[in-house]
Design an enzyme around this catalytic site. Sequence first.
Site, PDB file in Angstrom:
ATOM      1  N   HIS A 302       0.869  -1.190   0.000  1.00 50.79           N
ATOM      2  CA  HIS A 302       0.000   0.000   0.000  1.00 50.79           C
ATOM      3  C   HIS A 302       0.902   1.235   0.000  1.00 50.79           C
ATOM      4  O   HIS A 302       1.831   1.324   0.810  1.00 50.79           O
ATOM      5  CB  HIS A 302      -0.876  -0.038   1.255  1.00 50.79           C
ATOM      6  CG  HIS A 302      -1.979   0.970   1.266  1.00 50.79           C
ATOM      7  ND1 HIS A 302      -1.750   2.323   1.348  1.00 50.79           N
ATOM      8  CD2 HIS A 302      -3.324   0.818   1.202  1.00 50.79           C
ATOM      9  CE1 HIS A 302      -2.920   2.951   1.346  1.00 50.79           C
ATOM     10  NE2 HIS A 302      -3.886   2.069   1.252  1.00 50.79           N
ATOM     11  N   ARG A 322      -6.075  10.348  -0.288  1.00 53.85           N
ATOM     12  CA  ARG A 322      -5.679  10.710  -1.666  1.00 53.85           C
ATOM     13  C   ARG A 322      -6.905  10.833  -2.560  1.00 53.85           C
ATOM     14  O   ARG A 322      -6.965  11.678  -3.440  1.00 53.85           O
ATOM     15  CB  ARG A 322      -4.694   9.681  -2.229  1.00 53.85           C
ATOM     16  CG  ARG A 322      -3.268   9.876  -1.703  1.00 53.85           C
ATOM     17  CD  ARG A 322      -2.331   8.807  -2.207  1.00 53.85           C
ATOM     18  NE  ARG A 322      -2.562   7.544  -1.535  1.00 53.85           N
ATOM     19  CZ  ARG A 322      -2.721   6.377  -2.152  1.00 53.85           C
ATOM     20  NH1 ARG A 322      -2.677   6.305  -3.468  1.00 53.85           N
ATOM     21  NH2 ARG A 322      -2.924   5.280  -1.463  1.00 53.85           N
TER      22      ARG A 322
HETATM   23  O1  MEZ Z   1      -9.044  -2.093   0.410  1.00 53.03           O
HETATM   24  C1  MEZ Z   1      -8.113  -1.485   0.931  1.00 53.03           C
HETATM   25  O2  MEZ Z   1      -6.947  -1.882   0.909  1.00 53.03           O
HETATM   26  C2  MEZ Z   1      -8.382  -0.174   1.585  1.00 53.03           C
HETATM   27  C3  MEZ Z   1      -9.783   0.263   1.588  1.00 53.03           C
HETATM   28  C4  MEZ Z   1      -7.363   0.509   2.086  1.00 53.03           C
HETATM   29  C5  MEZ Z   1      -7.367   1.931   2.429  1.00 53.03           C
HETATM   30  O3  MEZ Z   1      -6.503   2.634   1.927  1.00 53.03           O
HETATM   31  O4  MEZ Z   1      -8.193   2.400   3.219  1.00 53.03           O
END
Ligand code: MEZ
Length: 511
Positions: A302, A322
């Site tokens: 992420h 974002r």
């Molecule tokens: O599905 C995901 O990974 C999610 C919703 C993450 C986020 O950035 O909140």
Amino acid sequence: MQVEALQDLVHKTREARRKQTLPKHPPHERDTLIRKYHPDFRESAYRPIKFGPNAGDLTVRELACLLEGDSPVPADLDLTPAHSVDVLVIGGGGAGSSAALHAHARGAQVMLATKLRLGDSNTVMAQGGMQVAIADEDSPVQHFLDTLKKVMVEEGPSIARWLLGLGVLFDRDSDGNLHVKKGGGSSKPRLLTCSDYTGLELMRVLKDEVLNQKIQLLEFSAAIELLSDGNGTCTGAVFQDLDNKRFFTIAAKAVILATGGIGRLHIQGFPTSNHYGATGDGLSLAYRLGAKLLQIDTFQYHPTGAVYPEQLLGALVTEGIRSEGGQLVNGKGERFVNELDTRDVVSSSIIRECEEGRGVRTATGHLGVWLDTPLLDVEHGAGTLEKHFPAMVRQYKRYKLDITKDPVLIYPTLHYQNGGVQIDVNGESGIKNLFVAGEASGGLHGRNRLMGNSLLDLMVFGKRSGTEAASRVGSMPHGRLTRFRAEAKKNGRTGAITSPMLFPDYTRRET
Ligand code: MEZ
């Protein structure tokens, strides 16, 4: 220099950046960028698996060792079951709870066993929302074009109705209609949210329902081996009681593995957004029984994991920020990527900035770039951040940082296992009567899962596997231990590494 002193450039460049638009990466540039900077392409981090159903396939070294690991179950363990049930659900997060509730609703006698407590899972860490095609201008077809698997997107609206019926408090607009937001990589707004507590709210309601329905629950019971009839059918599991360390077995007509992700393996040394128990247990268990795994060479990093303060290292800073206009800014005060490009592109771009000397280094040596959080209040009015992202504001306030006033330092964090156990449309693995739901399963999202599709995946496949498992009413053969131990021995892998890992190893080592 202290992180606070380096923030100045973000404030100074904000006004100029507000007017700037950055295009998304065209496909050929995207591929070059990812191949150079994405952690999935670091060859030295990978090796082939030596034996078992995926022999010869490449995966990260941390996972390969566990898949080849020896079972911790004593070979002479008495397998007389302590419990016999119709459906055994292993894992107490969103997928496990959803599977247990649907199997119970179809009349099966269900037991849910989990390593930690009911609800301790990656589900509660999911902040940004659940993708469901319910908006007027949207459709499951459009959602499918953004995703991969048809049943998942088709069942989204009915899952949302089920959750609403159970009492999930999704955000609504001023007319009382469900409010949908647009996530990165999606063509339409279809994220249902509960501010930035979406997964926590879902789990609150599912947990209540599991308890209300009086589903038999075993907490602090870690599954460490699956049982079979010796002819390719799963018949239950061996557990270890984490209080007294004793082994016991549960016989079942069907088993649903909902053991979640793998972040706490800290692949390639990455911090993680995952909960403490996310050690990929289900992968080793299913593999030893002969289940094939899919796409275990790809992981989602992420883009925005916290870097500072160090106590939050790896914690998720939701993509929602974002989606509402938060900009990424390097150490020179420049934007460098369209913030809503796909996660692999955004993460690779952040890593590039840091590797090429345009990152920001903390006093303890961690690198990152800025996420301009105060920009949301500038663009949408004072109080926006506090109203839309209360969890995030509070997360930082505990460390005396005000993200409505100052930007935060972020770096990619290990977030999601894209691959997992291969399943069919009802969640059944290659092993008869062994189902897998949620993050432990593989192949649903390709190599680049969209934000919000994991909450939907675990609800839909929890339901499908729970429903199908409840229909398996054949007689129950006596369980046996797998023959994998002999194969491990042949390959010289006995005893040195046992799996599943159950908990991360954070033993302090001398440096
Ligand atoms: O599905 C995901 O990974 C999610 C919703 C993450 C986020 O950035 O909140």
